[in-house]
Design a protein around this motif. Structure first.
Motif, PDB file in Angstrom:
ATOM      1  N   LYS A  36       3.266  49.743  67.565  1.00 53.20           N
ATOM      2  CA  LYS A  36       4.108  49.882  68.731  1.00 53.20           C
ATOM      3  C   LYS A  36       4.025  51.308  69.301  1.00 53.20           C
ATOM      4  O   LYS A  36       3.922  51.504  70.506  1.00 53.20           O
ATOM      5  CB  LYS A  36       5.548  49.560  68.342  1.00 53.20           C
ATOM      6  N   MET A  37       4.050  52.285  68.383  1.00 51.32           N
ATOM      7  CA  MET A  37       4.000  53.675  68.849  1.00 51.32           C
ATOM      8  C   MET A  37       2.711  53.971  69.607  1.00 51.32           C
ATOM      9  O   MET A  37       2.715  54.703  70.586  1.00 51.32           O
ATOM     10  CB  MET A  37       4.059  54.635  67.656  1.00 51.32           C
TER      11      MET A  37
ATOM     12  N   THR B 191      10.581  49.783  55.494  1.00 61.53           N
ATOM     13  CA  THR B 191      11.598  49.455  56.480  1.00 61.53           C
ATOM     14  C   THR B 191      11.186  48.169  57.186  1.00 61.53           C
ATOM     15  O   THR B 191      10.036  48.014  57.575  1.00 61.53           O
ATOM     16  CB  THR B 191      11.715  50.576  57.520  1.00 61.53           C
TER      17      THR B 191
ATOM     18  N   HIS C  60       6.390  61.097  61.724  1.00 68.62           N
ATOM     19  CA  HIS C  60       6.709  59.757  61.248  1.00 68.62           C
ATOM     20  C   HIS C  60       5.795  59.366  60.088  1.00 68.62           C
ATOM     21  O   HIS C  60       6.251  58.912  59.045  1.00 68.62           O
ATOM     22  CB  HIS C  60       6.559  58.762  62.398  1.00 68.62           C
TER      23      HIS C  60
ATOM     24  N   PRO D  21      11.966  44.421  62.985  1.00 68.39           N
ATOM     25  CA  PRO D  21      12.638  43.233  63.521  1.00 68.39           C
ATOM     26  C   PRO D  21      11.628  42.315  64.223  1.00 68.39           C
ATOM     27  O   PRO D  21      10.782  42.791  64.974  1.00 68.39           O
ATOM     28  CB  PRO D  21      13.653  43.802  64.525  1.00 68.39           C
TER      29      PRO D  21
ATOM     30  N   TYR E  11       5.334  49.042  63.224  1.00 73.76           N
ATOM     31  CA  TYR E  11       5.937  50.215  63.851  1.00 73.76           C
ATOM     32  C   TYR E  11       4.876  51.121  64.454  1.00 73.76           C
ATOM     33  O   TYR E  11       4.987  51.586  65.583  1.00 73.76           O
ATOM     34  CB  TYR E  11       6.748  51.018  62.814  1.00 73.76           C
TER      35      TYR E  11
END
Lengths: 929, 100
Positions: free
Chosen positions: A895-896, A851, A836, A854, A892
């Motif tokens: 969160k990972m 990106t 990633h 949300p 992101y």
């Protein structure tokens, strides 16, 4: 005729022994003294009791004493009672029991007593025991009543409560159709226990006090007739003794006894309580109950506001759950493990850090699984008996006791295996004596192992020093090879032989004797050079021999909190009698930059060449070492998660003039597993070949043997070589190591004796052979293989950047993030994150739009700190690739990492892993920082 | 026609993998439809896919996705990390087909 003689002999022996043991003599002691069968002795003793020559003293074991002896000390306190079997009878309950006995024995008919204590401390049981004691002490008749009444039972009908206690005259109120006797009258000649007495109405209280003062009362509706009753009242309440309500009770009831709450009773007593409850349960279910150590610890430490009552019911619940698992065949044994504990009990384990020392000393000679059997009545735990015993002894003892109860061998084996297996998972430094031989025999002949035993016990005697596992293993491995070599006629050469002989004459002499043992055993002739090597195993610090006197290492203690560091240092310095350690407190409102400046200033005050050890707790402080080293050019080592004992230990070693690396390693050594963290393996170039170095004095003995072991275990096709190296001369060794570093990515050094080696994990032979070391090596090699394949594949897809460097940078970034967030993610997840992030960097580099995440705002609100830490951990990547990682992307990543983390993940294996499972579901995460 | 969906957090690294798998599928002439989606998009496919594969970095979604998708008959799994790390389309496809 013979019978009579024998019985006299028993009696006489008892009188003799009694002089030594004033408390009384057990049948066992007598049978030992007389060398006679215990059952026969017991029979004689019982006969002697019947003929009134002896007295029995209740307890376990039952003791006997002559009537003569007892008469002289017939004081009330000596009456042996059921009280004495209570847990804590000699500790927290000593005073309450003393008071209770006094209250019962007080002439003529005892004192009325008020029992105070929180819910569940055991007031009812205590009152019951007072009644029994009154019988035992013959204060009341054998059949004297003990009547219990809970005043809360009819609390909404005060009239009814009074009617219950004092009785009713016919017509006293509607429905009172006949005279009825109250409990007070029913208890005549005995004891009336009134629980929750504060719930009695004021009128009822007044009637009770009248009885207490005057000895008579009037039933409800009775105006003339007084009723007398000879009753001792024991009233109990959970009310705070300071409360207004209780004031009157305390004033008017002559004796007040306060029972301690569970938290005031100390861990040892709590342990005994838990023990007794588990024992009771095992009797109840009629089979053995096992409990693992962590579950036991939870029971010892959890908050238990409703005291013993709650403790007992929580234990029953856990037993019931475990029983279910056992019955349904999920488990082979009735084993209580974490999963069986109620949620609030599990939390107990999280308090372990506060009580670690106490718990460890309490459970030190217990295995990882404790066993409670319904048959075995042996009191295993006595708080006053403490001692370190070896695992072997424990096993031995268990074996014997299991055999005594006629358990069959297979079952004994199974049970002991549980103990042994869990013991194996414990830290390596505890590797027990019994296992080392099993391990060593995997690679060394039994005769060699036995010879090493002989040599080391000889050396221990002659040199008055003990030799540890590492020496044992090292010597065994060495000897195996060198015997082979000597038998083959290979030459052995020791370049430092003369130096060794001269500077370690004592050890050399012992080595000569050892050589004779070897020669006799194996029919060889040990050459002098080999004796030189043997000598080296017997020297205390083989590498200290030529070292110059070192400057003392400076010790700084830096901790969060207003005075944490100061108080730790104060303790350490005081104990050692120096002012060597220097504290730096970091109040929570101080930012890391400020404390860093302070530390820098302090370090600069030191002499130019001094090296520094930083002892810190956590967070950004763990990174200070590197920064200080960079700024000052000094050698700086950091030890984190430091506790006071560590401060003391480090400070002591520093004052003794030990080398910085030696100190650092010894601290690290205590925490072997957590530090051997795969993620900490340094980044490497993929085409570089991996290597593991094995070492021993010769480079040919143990090192070759270790090489064989490792090569056999390595996964097939792995890109790794094993290189043996001798450590005879430290400088040569370090030079060779440096050269290897040029060509290889060195994963670890495995050896018999540890030599200081910068930045390389060291695995001792014992660790390797016990499996943990091998697992570590396998993990590292597998991971390195995976990453080199990722790099190869990315080369096709990422054209604008050097994929090899990219993957390494990203890996390092991931390690930084893990450290910053103080968490770990599983290896497989890491692979995903590597991919990633690699694509992320490529994308940003190409200028492609970020990106969107949300609901970024909501996420940011809850993870602001984590996102900032991640950003900081990736500064170098941003700089090197001239990119900016936006908040969307940070979210992101955040969160990972946070969602995938291995819970409780800053630690390593062992107990922390159990933590991991524990913290998974229904327990809150511990708050860090 | 079976549908296989790959999910990663932002739909970035999987799209490459999806393209590789698509190429293999068309070469082999398989009756399989391959799509990539982000975490947020995945939910909208509920009941319309046969296999859902998660990138290892979003392993944490496994439980949630299973709860959401399994009742509709969708098989949910995490992609083998080595296959994912080496962008091995062949291996990932095999993993997916074995789940069908």
């Amino acid at each position: 005729m013979g019978e009579i003689k024998k019985i006299d002999e028993v009696y006489q022996t008892l009188l003799k022994l009694e002089k030594r043991n004033r408390d009384g003599v057990s049948a066992q002691e007598l049978s030992k003294e007389l060398k006679a069968d215990r059952a026969n002795i017991s029979r004689y003793l019982n006969e002697l009791c019947r003929s009134n020559k002896l007295k029995k003293i209740k307890g376990r074991p039952v003791l006997y004493c002559s009537n003569k002896a007892r008469k002289t000390e017939d004081t009330p306190a000596k009456i042996v009672s059921s009280f004495d079997d209570l847990v804590g009878a000699r500790y927290s309950l000593a005073r309450p029991i003393q008071q209770a006995k006094a209250a019962i024995l007080y002439p003529p008919r005892g004192l009325h007593t008020l029992l105070l204590g929180e819910t569940g401390v055991g007031k009812s049981m205590f009152a019951g025991l007072m009644h029994r004691f009154a019988i035992e002490s013959k204060t009341i008749r054998e059949d004297a009543p003990f009547i219990q009444f809970n005043c809360a039972d009819y609390a909404d009908n005060p009239q009814l409560v009074m009617a219950q206690i004092f009785g009713v005259k016919k017509g006293a109120y509607t429905g009172a159709t006949q005279d009825r006797e109250g409990l007070l009258k029913k208890a005549d000649g005995g004891i009336l226990f009134l629980d929750e007495v504060h719930r009695l109405s004021p009128q009822g209280q007044e009637m009770l006090f009248t009885y207490i003062d005057k000895g008579y009362f009037r039933p409800l509706g009775e105006t003339e007739k007084r009723v007398t009753a000879d009753v001792q009242i024991i009233a109990a309440t959970t009310e705070d003794p300071e409360s207004y309500l209780l004031g009157t009770f305390i004033r008017r009831i002559p004796m007040t006894i306060t029972l301690p709450s569970l938290k005031d009773r100390g861990l040892e007593e709590r342990y005994c309580l838990v023990y007794n409850f588990l024992k009771e349960e095992s009797k109840r279910v009629g089979r053995s109950i096992y409990i693992n150590r962590n579950s036991l610890i939870s029971f010892l430490l959890y908050d238990c506001p409703n005291n013993i009552g709650q403790l007992s019911s929580d234990i029953q619940l856990a037993c019931a759950r475990a029983f279910l698992n056992y019955k349904t065949g999920n488990k082979k044994y009735l084993l209580i493990s974490q999963a069986d504990l109620p949620g609030h009990v599990k939390k107990g384990l999280m308090k372990l850090h506060k009580y670690r020392e106490e718990i460890e000393s309490l459970l030190q000679d217990k295995g990882d699984v404790l066993h409670f059997s319904p048959e075995d009545d042996r009191q295993e735990i006595r708080p006053e008996v403490k001692g370190t015993r070896f695992f072997y002894d424990i096993i031995e003892e268990k074996l014997n006791s299991l055999r005594q109860i006629d358990m069959d061998e297979d079952k004994i084996n199974e049970i002991l295996n549980i103990d042994i297996e869990s013991h194996f998972q414990k830290h390596l430094e505890n590797l027990p004596a019994v296992i080392r031989k099993e391990e060593i025999r995997k690679v060394v002949d039994e005769e060699v192992a036995n010879t090493v035993d002989k040599i080391l016990s000889l050396a221990a005697k002659k040199l008055k020093r003990s030799f540890d596992e590492k020496i044992y293993f090292g010597l065994a491995l060495h000897l195996q090879k060198s015997i082979e070599r000597i038998s083959n006629g290979d030459k052995i050469y020791h370049p430092e032989l003369n130096h060794i002989r001269a500077s370690h004459a004592d050890e050399f002499m012992v080595a000569m004797e050892a050589a004779r043992i070897i020669d006799n055993k194996f029919g060889i002739e040990t050459p002098l050079d080999e004796i030189g090597y043997l000598t080296m195993f017997l020297i205390k610090n083989p590498y200290k021999t030529r070292d110059k006197v070192q400057k003392k290492v400076a010790v700084f203690v830096i901790m969060h909190g207003n005075s944490t560091a100061s108080s730790m240092v104060e303790v350490a310095n005081k104990l050692i009698g120096t002012d060597h350690a220097i504290p730096l407190d970091m109040p929570l409102n101080m930012n890391p930059e400020e404390i860093f400046e302070l530390a820098l200033k302090e370090v600069n005050k030191l002499e130019r060449s001094s090296s520094v050890i930083l002892l810190v707790d956590m967070g950004s402080l763990t990174n200070f070492g590197e920064m200080l080293a960079e700024k000052t050019g000094r050698e700086v080592k950091t030890i984190d998660m430091v506790s006071t004992p560590v401060v003391i230990d480090v400070c002591r070693k520093a004052v003794l003039g030990q080398d910085i690396n030696e100190i650092y390693r010894s601290c690290r050594g205590n925490r072997y597993s957590p530090k051997l963290n795969v993620s900490q393996v340094k980044a490497v170039r993929s085409r570089q070949k991996n290597a593991i170095i094995t070492t021993c004095f010769t480079g040919e003995g143990a090192a070759e043997k270790l090489k064989e072991v490792i090569e056999k275990e390595l996964p097939a096709g792995s890109n790794c070589e094993v290189l043996p190296l001798n450590i005879l001369n430290k400088e040569h060794y370090l030079a060779a190591l440096k050269e290897y570093k040029e060509y290889y990515n060195i994963i670890a050094v495995v050896g018999t004796v540890e030599v200081e080696q910068e930045g390389l994990p060291f695995i001792s032979a014992v660790e390797l052979l016990s499996g943990e070391g091998l697992n570590y090596l396998k993990r590292v090699i597998t991971e390195l293989d995976v990453y080199s394949r990722i790099k190869e594949s990315l080369k096709e897809h990422i054209k604008v950047l050097d994929s090899e460097k990219l993957v390494e940078d990203v890996r390092q970034g991931i390690i930084n993030i893990e450290e910053a967030l103080k968490l770990r993610v599983p290896a497989e997840v890491k692979v995903g994150i590597v991919l990633h992030m690699s694509f992320l960097i490529e994308k940003l580099k190409k200028g492609i739009k970020e990106t969107e995440f949300p609901e970024l705002k909501e996420f940011r609100d809850s993870y602001q700190k984590e996102m900032a830490l991640i950003k900081k951990a990736l500064v170098r990547i941003e700089k090197n690739y001239s990119i900016t990682i936006s908040e969307n992307e940070l979210a992101y990543l955040c969160k990972m990492f946070t969602r995938n983390q291995i819970s409780g993940s800053t630690g390593g294996e062992g107990i922390e892993d159990d933590y991991a499972g524990l913290l998974g579901r229904d327990v809150d995460q511990p708050v860090s920082e | 026609m079976k549908t296989i969906m790959l999910v990663c957090s932002a739909g970035m690294s999987t799209s490459l993998l999806v393209n590789k798998i698509k190429a293999i599928v068309s070469k082999k002439g398989l009756e399989v439809n391959i799509i990539a989606a982000s975490e947020a998009e995945a939910k909208s496919y509920q009941g319309r896919i046969d296999v859902l594969l998660l990138g290892p970095q979003v392993k944490f979604l496994l439980k949630k996705m299973e709860d959401l998708m399994t009742p509709q008959g969708t098989k949910v799994a995490v992609i083998n990390s080595l296959s994912y790390g080496t962008l091995d389309g062949e291996a990932v496809l095999k993993q997916a087909l074995e789940l069908l």
